[in-house]
Design an enzyme around this catalytic site. Structure first.
Site, short mmCIF file in Angstrom:
data_model
loop_
_atom_site.label_atom_id
_atom_site.label_comp_id
_atom_site.label_asym_id
_atom_site.label_seq_id
_atom_site.Cartn_x
_atom_site.Cartn_y
_atom_site.Cartn_z
N ASP A 146 0.83 -1.21 0.00
CA ASP A 146 0.00 0.00 0.00
C ASP A 146 0.87 1.26 0.00
OD1 ASP A 146 -2.30 1.48 0.02
OD2 ASP A 146 -2.75 1.16 2.13
N GLY A 151 0.16 5.30 -4.51
CA GLY A 151 -0.47 6.56 -4.93
C GLY A 151 0.10 7.74 -4.14
N HIS A 191 2.95 3.19 -8.97
CA HIS A 191 2.86 1.74 -9.16
C HIS A 191 4.13 1.21 -9.85
CE1 HIS A 191 -1.15 2.01 -7.74
NE2 HIS A 191 -1.64 2.62 -8.80
N LEU A 219 10.99 -20.69 -4.04
CA LEU A 219 9.97 -19.79 -3.49
C LEU A 219 8.70 -19.92 -4.32
CD1 LEU A 219 9.14 -17.29 -1.67
CD2 LEU A 219 10.03 -15.84 -3.51
C1 FPP Z 1 -1.85 0.12 -3.45
O1 FPP Z 1 -1.43 1.45 -3.45
C2 FPP Z 1 -1.21 -0.60 -4.54
C3 FPP Z 1 -1.85 -1.07 -5.64
C4 FPP Z 1 -3.31 -0.90 -5.84
C5 FPP Z 1 -1.12 -1.75 -6.74
C6 FPP Z 1 0.08 -2.56 -6.37
C7 FPP Z 1 0.90 -2.75 -7.59
C8 FPP Z 1 2.25 -2.80 -7.64
C9 FPP Z 1 3.11 -2.78 -6.45
C10 FPP Z 1 2.98 -2.85 -8.96
C11 FPP Z 1 2.74 -4.02 -9.80
C12 FPP Z 1 3.00 -5.27 -9.08
C13 FPP Z 1 3.25 -6.43 -9.70
C14 FPP Z 1 3.40 -7.67 -8.93
C15 FPP Z 1 3.37 -6.48 -11.14
P1 FPP Z 1 -2.49 2.62 -3.63
O2 FPP Z 1 -2.57 2.98 -5.07
O3 FPP Z 1 -3.79 2.21 -3.00
O4 FPP Z 1 -1.79 3.76 -2.81
P2 FPP Z 1 -2.49 4.93 -1.97
O5 FPP Z 1 -3.23 4.26 -0.85
O6 FPP Z 1 -1.32 5.73 -1.49
O7 FPP Z 1 -3.38 5.67 -2.90
#
Ligand code: FPP
Length: 247
Positions: free
Chosen positions: A25, A28, A42, A136
């Protein structure tokens, strides 16, 4: 502290968690803090996925389950969804041969039929290419929601009972767990959530029943292998009783 010093402390501190689950998390907020568009957060988060895999290989964690895209995330703006899907494909193309060489078996958990065809093809390709890796198990949850997963398992049980393949009194916890996406792995011992949020967000509700939680204030793109090692050290300090009294 250096990587080696942390690894040494981990080796001396007790059992390594077999299965670690992560809610990645804060991508963003990481981007917004730098006045960048959210998709760049991301993209930076993808590098942190590599760090987490390295940390598991270095410590001997057997299963790593990452929450990459929830069913609720389909409600995000179309450009952010498109960016996440193409990052997924980019991750697969970029990492596939290295993961295979390092004997990491990649699997995807969730409603994969909702993925765009090119992402679905990439997913199938990396699963086939890395199958049999024994260093893994890397599970990436995409289009995943835990309530939907449990509901699906209940539906599969109902179908088995209706078809006479089992009786209603054979429906127990083990029978349900065998119908979850995670059937072949033990439940997570440790859940890491980054960015300071203290919620489960519909992630592995059944499987996390006895997991230890480690909440880190660090945003996911900044979460290095050292942070991962520190989470393991935190886990090793916990007194896991599984509802029993101390012995
Ligand atoms: C949450 O942060 C994260 C996500 C919704 C996406 C996670 C994706 C990745 C780490 C990259 C791709 C991963 C792989 C395995 C290919 P958020 O957008 O909710 O952040 P915020 O809470 O700060 O808005």
């Amino acid at each position: 502290m250096s990587d080696d010093a942390l690894l040494q402390r981990i080796r001396l501190s007790g059992a390594i968690p077999t299965h670690v689950a992560v809610i990645m998390d804060g991508n963003g907020r990481w981007a917004q803090g730098r006045s960048l568009p959210r998709p760049l957060g991301h993209a930076a988060g993808m590098a942190a996925v590599r760090e987490a895999v390295e940390a598991c290989l270095a410590t001997g964690v057997a299963v790593l389950t990452l929450f990459a895209f929830s069913q609720e995330n389909w409600q995000r703006p179309a450009d952010e969804i498109a960016a996440l899907m193409s990052l997924l494909e980019e991750y697969i193309e970029r990492e596939m041969s290295d993961l295979r060489e390092r004997r990491v078996a990649v699997r995807f958990l969730g409603e994969l039929d909702r993925l765009v065809p090119s992402a679905r093809e990439a997913v199938d390709r990396i699963v086939a290419t890395t199958a049999g890796g024994d260093a893994l198990a890397l599970n990436i949850c995409v289009s995943y929601g835990s309530r939907a997963e449990i509901t699906r398992a209940a539906r599969l049980l109902a179908e088995d009972v209706a078809a006479g393949r089992m009786s209603a009194d054979q429906v127990d916890e083990e029978a349900l767990a065998r119908r979850l996406y995670t059937a072949e792995w033990p439940d997570p011992d440790l859940l890491i959530r980054t960015s300071g949020e203290q919620r489960l967000s519909n992630f592995l509700l059944w499987q996390l029943a006895y997991a230890e939680f480690h909440v880190s204030p660090v945003l996911w793109p900044d979460f290095t292998r050292q942070h991962f090692f520190e989470a393991i050290l935190d886990f090793q300090r916990r007194d896991r009783r599984f509802g029993r009294v101390p012995v």
